[in-house]
Design a protein around this motif. Sequence first.
Motif, PDB file in Angstrom:
ATOM      1  N   THR A  18      20.394  -9.272  -6.473  1.00 42.65           N
ATOM      2  CA  THR A  18      20.590  -8.878  -5.079  1.00 42.65           C
ATOM      3  C   THR A  18      20.996  -7.409  -5.019  1.00 42.65           C
ATOM      4  O   THR A  18      21.377  -6.815  -6.041  1.00 42.65           O
ATOM      5  CB  THR A  18      21.663  -9.766  -4.396  1.00 42.65           C
ATOM      6  OG1 THR A  18      21.708  -9.458  -3.001  1.00 42.65           O
ATOM      7  CG2 THR A  18      23.037  -9.579  -5.006  1.00 42.65           C
ATOM      8  N   HIS A  19      20.873  -6.835  -3.872  1.00 37.96           N
ATOM      9  CA  HIS A  19      21.463  -5.522  -3.619  1.00 37.96           C
ATOM     10  C   HIS A  19      21.819  -5.436  -2.147  1.00 37.96           C
ATOM     11  O   HIS A  19      21.327  -6.215  -1.327  1.00 37.96           O
ATOM     12  CB  HIS A  19      20.564  -4.365  -4.076  1.00 37.96           C
ATOM     13  CG  HIS A  19      19.410  -4.050  -3.190  1.00 37.96           C
ATOM     14  ND1 HIS A  19      18.165  -4.596  -3.378  1.00 37.96           N
ATOM     15  CD2 HIS A  19      19.304  -3.242  -2.123  1.00 37.96           C
ATOM     16  CE1 HIS A  19      17.342  -4.121  -2.466  1.00 37.96           C
ATOM     17  NE2 HIS A  19      18.012  -3.302  -1.671  1.00 37.96           N
ATOM     18  N   ARG A  59      23.566  -2.556  -6.309  1.00 37.44           N
ATOM     19  CA  ARG A  59      22.804  -3.615  -6.968  1.00 37.44           C
ATOM     20  C   ARG A  59      23.703  -4.530  -7.787  1.00 37.44           C
ATOM     21  O   ARG A  59      24.682  -4.096  -8.370  1.00 37.44           O
ATOM     22  CB  ARG A  59      21.727  -3.017  -7.868  1.00 37.44           C
ATOM     23  CG  ARG A  59      20.721  -2.238  -7.047  1.00 37.44           C
ATOM     24  CD  ARG A  59      19.550  -1.755  -7.865  1.00 37.44           C
ATOM     25  NE  ARG A  59      18.618  -1.052  -6.997  1.00 37.44           N
ATOM     26  CZ  ARG A  59      17.701  -1.629  -6.256  1.00 37.44           C
ATOM     27  NH1 ARG A  59      17.561  -2.934  -6.272  1.00 37.44           N
ATOM     28  NH2 ARG A  59      16.900  -0.915  -5.494  1.00 37.44           N
ATOM     29  N   HIS A 139      14.908 -12.130  -5.737  1.00 36.89           N
ATOM     30  CA  HIS A 139      15.668 -10.933  -5.396  1.00 36.89           C
ATOM     31  C   HIS A 139      15.949 -11.018  -3.905  1.00 36.89           C
ATOM     32  O   HIS A 139      15.019 -11.124  -3.100  1.00 36.89           O
ATOM     33  CB  HIS A 139      14.886  -9.667  -5.737  1.00 36.89           C
ATOM     34  CG  HIS A 139      15.675  -8.433  -5.457  1.00 36.89           C
ATOM     35  ND1 HIS A 139      16.823  -8.112  -6.162  1.00 36.89           N
ATOM     36  CD2 HIS A 139      15.504  -7.464  -4.535  1.00 36.89           C
ATOM     37  CE1 HIS A 139      17.320  -6.975  -5.681  1.00 36.89           C
ATOM     38  NE2 HIS A 139      16.541  -6.561  -4.693  1.00 36.89           N
ATOM     39  N   PRO A 141      17.810  -9.049  -1.037  1.00 41.16           N
ATOM     40  CA  PRO A 141      18.538  -7.900  -0.500  1.00 41.16           C
ATOM     41  C   PRO A 141      19.298  -8.264   0.779  1.00 41.16           C
ATOM     42  O   PRO A 141      18.852  -9.091   1.579  1.00 41.16           O
ATOM     43  CB  PRO A 141      17.436  -6.885  -0.186  1.00 41.16           C
ATOM     44  CG  PRO A 141      16.252  -7.352  -0.976  1.00 41.16           C
ATOM     45  CD  PRO A 141      16.374  -8.841  -1.021  1.00 41.16           C
TER      46      PRO A 141
END
Length: 155
Positions: A18-19, A59, A139, A141
């Motif tokens: 994740t970020h 991140r 992923h 975000p």
Amino acid sequence: MTAASSPAAAPHRTSVSTHILDTSRGRPAGGVAVQLSVRDGDGGAWIPHGASSTDADGRCKNLPDLPEGTAQVRLRFEVAPYFARTADHTPDTPDTPDNAEEQQDAPRARDSGPDTRTRGPFFPEVVLTFAVDPGEHYHVPLLLNPYGYSVYRGS
């Protein structure tokens, strides 16, 4: 090739990264604690599986791979401490009639006032739950500001 010298089939890992981008500042959100929990497809209890925090680039790349049988993942972002740290670094709003705040139809007294140092952010934490399939990388975000957030499956 003998059985001893043949490479073993690599297991398909299921992983999460994740970020966070703080859209109110246009910068990555570093130092945000992230907790990862998992559960199987039967809707069982959440099992804590890992924790980390975002780096200076916002991140979080070092969350552990998911255990076999994981069907759902929960990411919990502790954003209140981040907003407390960054509250003093937001630009002051000009006090002029042309100010966008003055042009708004919304009432001036709000439940979630602009001073997050005394009230805290409107969302002190963000909790995301999503389904996973074995062998995939996810992923996720988080686009964040003191009064809202958005998420999506990235690449």
